[in-house]
Structures are given as structure tokens and as C-alpha cells.
Write a protein that holds these residues in place. Structure first.
Motif, short mmCIF file in Angstrom:
data_model
loop_
_atom_site.label_atom_id
_atom_site.label_comp_id
_atom_site.label_asym_id
_atom_site.label_seq_id
_atom_site.Cartn_x
_atom_site.Cartn_y
_atom_site.Cartn_z
N GLY A 85 0.79 -1.23 0.00
CA GLY A 85 0.00 0.00 0.00
C GLY A 85 0.82 1.27 0.00
N ALA A 86 2.17 1.15 0.04
CA ALA A 86 3.01 2.37 0.11
C ALA A 86 2.82 3.22 -1.14
CB ALA A 86 4.48 1.99 0.27
N GLU A 87 2.82 2.60 -2.29
CA GLU A 87 2.62 3.33 -3.53
C GLU A 87 1.18 3.14 -3.97
OE1 GLU A 87 5.46 3.47 -7.20
OE2 GLU A 87 3.87 2.08 -7.71
N ASN A 88 0.56 4.22 -4.38
CA ASN A 88 -0.83 4.13 -4.80
C ASN A 88 -0.90 4.32 -6.31
OD1 ASN A 88 -3.50 4.49 -5.36
ND2 ASN A 88 -3.93 5.64 -3.50
N SER A 89 -0.99 3.21 -7.03
CA SER A 89 -0.96 3.30 -8.49
C SER A 89 -2.19 4.01 -9.03
CB SER A 89 -0.82 1.92 -9.12
OG SER A 89 -1.94 1.11 -8.82
N ALA A 90 -3.30 3.96 -8.28
CA ALA A 90 -4.52 4.61 -8.75
C ALA A 90 -4.32 6.12 -8.81
CB ALA A 90 -5.69 4.28 -7.82
N GLY A 197 -14.69 -5.94 -4.01
CA GLY A 197 -15.26 -4.81 -3.28
C GLY A 197 -15.00 -3.48 -3.98
N GLY A 198 -13.99 -3.47 -4.87
CA GLY A 198 -13.77 -2.29 -5.71
C GLY A 198 -12.83 -1.23 -5.14
N ARG A 199 -12.31 -1.43 -3.91
CA ARG A 199 -11.40 -0.42 -3.35
C ARG A 199 -9.95 -0.91 -3.37
NH1 ARG A 199 -14.70 3.57 -3.61
NH2 ARG A 199 -12.89 4.72 -2.88
N VAL A 200 -9.76 -2.19 -3.58
CA VAL A 200 -8.42 -2.77 -3.54
C VAL A 200 -8.15 -3.50 -4.85
CG1 VAL A 200 -6.95 -4.47 -2.38
CG2 VAL A 200 -8.54 -3.11 -1.04
N SER A 201 -6.97 -3.28 -5.40
CA SER A 201 -6.59 -4.02 -6.61
C SER A 201 -5.16 -4.52 -6.42
CB SER A 201 -6.63 -3.09 -7.82
OG SER A 201 -6.23 -3.80 -8.97
N ARG A 202 -4.78 -5.52 -7.22
CA ARG A 202 -3.37 -5.90 -7.16
C ARG A 202 -2.56 -4.73 -7.71
NH1 ARG A 202 -2.64 -12.50 -7.23
NH2 ARG A 202 -2.56 -12.35 -4.97
N ILE A 203 -2.91 -4.25 -8.87
CA ILE A 203 -2.37 -2.97 -9.35
C ILE A 203 -3.38 -2.36 -10.31
CG2 ILE A 203 -0.88 -3.98 -11.13
CD1 ILE A 203 1.21 -1.83 -10.44
N TRP A 204 -3.71 -1.08 -10.09
CA TRP A 204 -4.73 -0.39 -10.87
C TRP A 204 -4.24 -0.13 -12.30
CZ3 TRP A 204 -9.46 -0.10 -8.85
CH2 TRP A 204 -9.58 -0.24 -7.48
N PRO A 205 -5.15 0.12 -13.22
CA PRO A 205 -4.72 0.41 -14.60
C PRO A 205 -3.76 1.58 -14.62
CG PRO A 205 -7.11 0.15 -14.49
CD PRO A 205 -6.61 0.18 -13.07
N HIS A 206 -2.66 1.42 -15.29
CA HIS A 206 -1.65 2.49 -15.31
C HIS A 206 -0.75 2.36 -16.52
CE1 HIS A 206 0.63 -0.86 -13.55
NE2 HIS A 206 1.69 -0.26 -14.03
N PHE A 207 -0.03 3.45 -16.79
CA PHE A 207 1.07 3.45 -17.75
C PHE A 207 2.35 3.50 -16.93
CE2 PHE A 207 -2.35 5.92 -19.83
CZ PHE A 207 -2.57 5.12 -20.93
N ASP A 208 3.41 2.86 -17.40
CA ASP A 208 4.70 3.01 -16.74
C ASP A 208 5.31 4.34 -17.21
OD1 ASP A 208 4.28 0.55 -15.54
OD2 ASP A 208 5.33 -0.55 -17.12
N LEU A 223 -2.25 -10.38 -15.10
CA LEU A 223 -1.76 -9.21 -15.84
C LEU A 223 -2.61 -9.04 -17.10
CD1 LEU A 223 0.37 -6.95 -16.30
CD2 LEU A 223 1.81 -8.66 -17.41
N GLU A 224 -3.06 -7.82 -17.34
CA GLU A 224 -3.94 -7.56 -18.48
C GLU A 224 -3.55 -6.26 -19.18
OE1 GLU A 224 -7.94 -9.39 -16.29
OE2 GLU A 224 -7.76 -7.25 -16.63
N PHE A 225 -3.80 -6.21 -20.49
CA PHE A 225 -3.57 -4.97 -21.25
C PHE A 225 -4.89 -4.48 -21.82
CE2 PHE A 225 -3.99 -6.30 -25.73
CZ PHE A 225 -4.02 -7.67 -25.59
N GLY A 264 1.30 1.42 -23.35
CA GLY A 264 0.31 0.35 -23.12
C GLY A 264 -0.27 0.42 -21.72
N LEU A 265 -1.57 0.62 -21.64
CA LEU A 265 -2.25 0.64 -20.35
C LEU A 265 -2.37 -0.80 -19.83
CD1 LEU A 265 -3.81 2.67 -18.43
CD2 LEU A 265 -5.90 1.86 -19.54
N HIS A 266 -2.04 -1.01 -18.56
CA HIS A 266 -2.12 -2.38 -18.03
C HIS A 266 -2.50 -2.37 -16.55
CE1 HIS A 266 2.05 -0.94 -17.57
NE2 HIS A 266 2.16 -1.74 -16.53
N ARG A 267 -2.88 -3.53 -16.06
CA ARG A 267 -3.28 -3.69 -14.65
C ARG A 267 -3.06 -5.14 -14.25
NH1 ARG A 267 -9.95 -3.59 -15.17
NH2 ARG A 267 -10.14 -5.68 -16.05
#
Ligand SMILES: O=C(O)CCC(=O)C(=O)O
Ligand SMILES: [Fe+2]
Length: 332
Positions: A85-90, A197-208, A223-225, A264-267
Motif C-alpha cells: 500500500g506504500a505506492e498508490n498506483s490509482a 469490493g472495488g477499493r483494492v486491486s493488485r495494481i490499478w490500470p496504469h502506464f509506466d 496481468l492484463e492490457f 500500453g495501459l495495463h493492470r
């Protein structure tokens, strides 16, 4: 939709026509969805296995050991261990959020470890005592060098297929001044209901943030694109082997190429092929990502090679370190 697997040895060891064919396949696949997978990338299976062992062993260490090399949260490049939880990708990548996702209070169920180049005296790495995890530093530094080489080869192939001068990209990513980073990710086992529940994800959609990313994932999946033709829909990036590399375009390359090569957007989510996606426990998952980044003093504005005459660049000049700091500031 699926990600095409390419053979990098076609470029590194092939004839001129094989090299051109690889470069052209790379460009067309990257242009389609920002992703490819690579085999025969030059890192021997034995080295990849060693990395997986290190990855597993590192996160199994007692928290008090990992705490000794904790990353200091903030806008500077990350070094050492970041707790769950230290970094918030969302927050970091809000433009990557799906429309249905509410802002604020979204958590990542992930811990990670980051290191940079051994030549990076500005932001030095944080290592454990050698007896705590023997060979950790040496294995990571060796992998870092291999990733630098692979990144160079991919950028060269892109220069070939885009018809821009040799070094257009690569001269901005030098091993001497390297700002690149290598990251271990660990997603602990989690109740599926928590993710649903919609508040927690392994990693939210993001770009590097960097130029390109090279990633090893284990066989757990998730892992999804994003499918570009159908916004907000995601397809699996299946792991066919723990030694294949998933490669994606990141934000800096999108900016340099003035949107010719969109990132590429991924999560990482609940694996789409899981029998029961409503209940039960997702097993823990591990991955390792090398973020090839622009040298800190280099601009991440659009390069003149990609801006048509008499038109405005889509991205203004800004140093890579300034860009990174602005982006990271929002993540903590
Ligand atoms: O764990 C994965 O497969 C993806 C990790 C990722 O996207 C990241 O660390 O930026
Ligand atoms: Fe990522």
C-alpha cells in the motif's frame, strides 16, 4: 486479443533481412496495443531461475529485515523496500483509471523492492547485509546489465523500423548515467471478495513512466492490457513460460514519438481464466519489472523527428527527472 511472441535472437543474431523482419514485427505489434512478448532475449534460464528464487526469498524475509532498507516515500526515485500500500498506483496514474472507478481511497495490495544502476551515485541502492540474503546484490546487478542490453536492442530495432537515425532513442538511455530501475513485485494471497469490493486491486490500470518496461511474471496470472479498439476492456497477458519477457511501451516513448507509439495501459486483476471469480483466495503472485528510463537530464518532450513541419509538438520539453518527480509526487 492476445500479445504476439517475438524471437529477439532474430534481431541480435539474424541476417540483415531477419533483423529488418523483426524490427517491422516489433513496430506493428507495439503500434497495435503497446505490448509484445520476447523469447531468446539472451538471459539464460539459469539466471532467470536465480532471479525468481531471489524474488521469493526477499519477500519471505521478516518485516524487520526489509524495514532496514525501507524506501523513503516521496518524489525521489524509489530505492529499497516499499510495504503493502506504500505506492498508490490509482493516484499515480489517474488518467489510466476506468470511468467506473471512483477517485480516492483506492489501495494496491502489493509490496515491492526497487534498485537502480550501480553507477547511480545520486540515488544509491539499499542492500541487506550479505548474510541475510547471500548473492542478492550480485544477482540483481547482473540482471540489471542484461536488461540494459535488451533495452538497447529493442530501441535499436525501433529506430530501424521507424527510419530514424541510430541513437535517436538509445543515446538518451546511457548505462553511465542510467536512471533505469529494476523492481521486484509481490502480491500476497488475497480474498477475492476484497478485490471485488472495488477499493483494492493488485495494481490499478496504469502506464509506466519510463521508455519501455521489461517484465517477468509467474504463472498465477492476472496481468492484463487494454484493448485499444474497445476502451475500458482488458485482455489477459498469459504467461507461457517464467522466462519469457513481456515488453511494453511506456510514457516517455509515447512523448518522444509524439504519440506515434502510445504507451500500453495495463493492470493486475483477478485472472480471467479462474474458475470461481466470486469467492475464494487468490494465490500470492510475483513479478519483476525493469523500467528502462531516460537519463535524468534528457528532455521527455516530443523529438523533432516525430513532429511534422509547421505543427505543434504534443509534449513540451521537460527534463526526465522533473517529469518523474511530478508524476511520483501524486503517488504518496
Ligand atoms: O506485476 C505485474 O505483472 C505488473 C507490474 C507493473 O505493472 C508495474 O510494476 O508497473
Ligand atoms: Fe506497470
Amino acid at each position: 486479443m492476445y500479445i504476439q511472441t517475438l524471437d529477439l535472437s532474430q534481431f541480435t543474431k539474424g541476417s540483415e533481412s531477419e533483423r529488418r523482419a523483426f524490427a517491422s514485427d516489433l513496430l506493428s505489434n507495439f503500434s497495435r496495443n503497446g505490448f509484445v512478448k520476447l523469447v531468446n532475449h539472451g538471459i539464460p534460464d539459469s539466471e532467470v531461475s536465480k532471479l525468481w528464487e531471489m524474488n521469493n526469498s526477499f519477500f519471505k524475509l521478516p518485516t524487520k529485515e526489509k524495514q532496514k532498507i525501507a524506501n523513503i516515500p516521496g518524489p525521489n526515485p524509489q530505492r529499497g523496500w516499499s510495504h503493502i500500500g506504500a505506492e498508490n498506483s490509482a493516484t499515480l496514474y489517474q488518467k489510466g483509471l476506468l470511468k467506473s472507478e471512483v477517485k480516492g481511497d483506492l489501495k494496491d495490495a502489493r509490496e515491492h523492492f526497487d534498485m537502480g544502476s550501480k553507477n547511480d551515485y545520486q540515488y544509491p541502492n539499499k542492500w541487506l547485509d550479505e548474510n541475510v540474503l547471500p548473492g542478492f546484490c550480485a544477482t540483481m546487478e547482473c540482471a540489471f546489465g542484461a536488461f540494459e542490453t535488451i533495452s538497447e536492442q529493442i530501441l535499436e530495432a525501433l529506430e530501424v523500423s521507424l527510419g530514424v537515425p541510430r541513437g535517436t532513442f538509445f543515446d538518451k538511455v546511457t548505462p553511465e548515467k542510467s536512471a533505469s530501475e529494476f523492481r521486484f513485485n509481490h502480491y500476497p494471497a488475497i480474498d477475492i471478495k476484497e478485490i471485488n469490493g472495488g477499493r483494492v486491486s493488485r495494481i490499478w490500470p496504469h502506464f509506466d513512466l519510463g521508455v519501455i518496461t521489461l517484465l517477468f511474471q509467474d504463472s498465477v496470472g492476472g496481468l492484463e492490457f487494454e484493448n485499444r479498439e474497445e476502451k475500458d476492456t482488458f485482455s489477459m497477458i498469459k504467461c507461457e513460460s517464467p522466462s519469457e519477457l513481456v515488453v511494453n511501451i511506456s510514457e516517455t516513448l509515447q512523448r518522444w514519438s509524439n504519440d506515434r507509439l502510445p504507451a500500453g495501459l495495463h493492470r493486475v486483476s483477478i485472472p480471467q481464466n479462474l474458475a470461481n471469480k466470486e469467492a475464494g483466495t487468490l494465490p500470492e503472485r510475483f513479478s519483476m519489472a525493469y523500467f528502462c528510463k531516460a537519463d535524468r537530464d534528457v528532455s521527455v518532450g516530443a523529438l523533432k523527428e516525430f513532429v511534422a513541419e509547421n505543427s505543434m509538438p504534443h509534449y513540451r520539453d521537460l527534463s526526465a527527472i522533473e517529469y518523474q518527480k511530478q508524476r511520483l509526487e501524486s503517488a504518496y
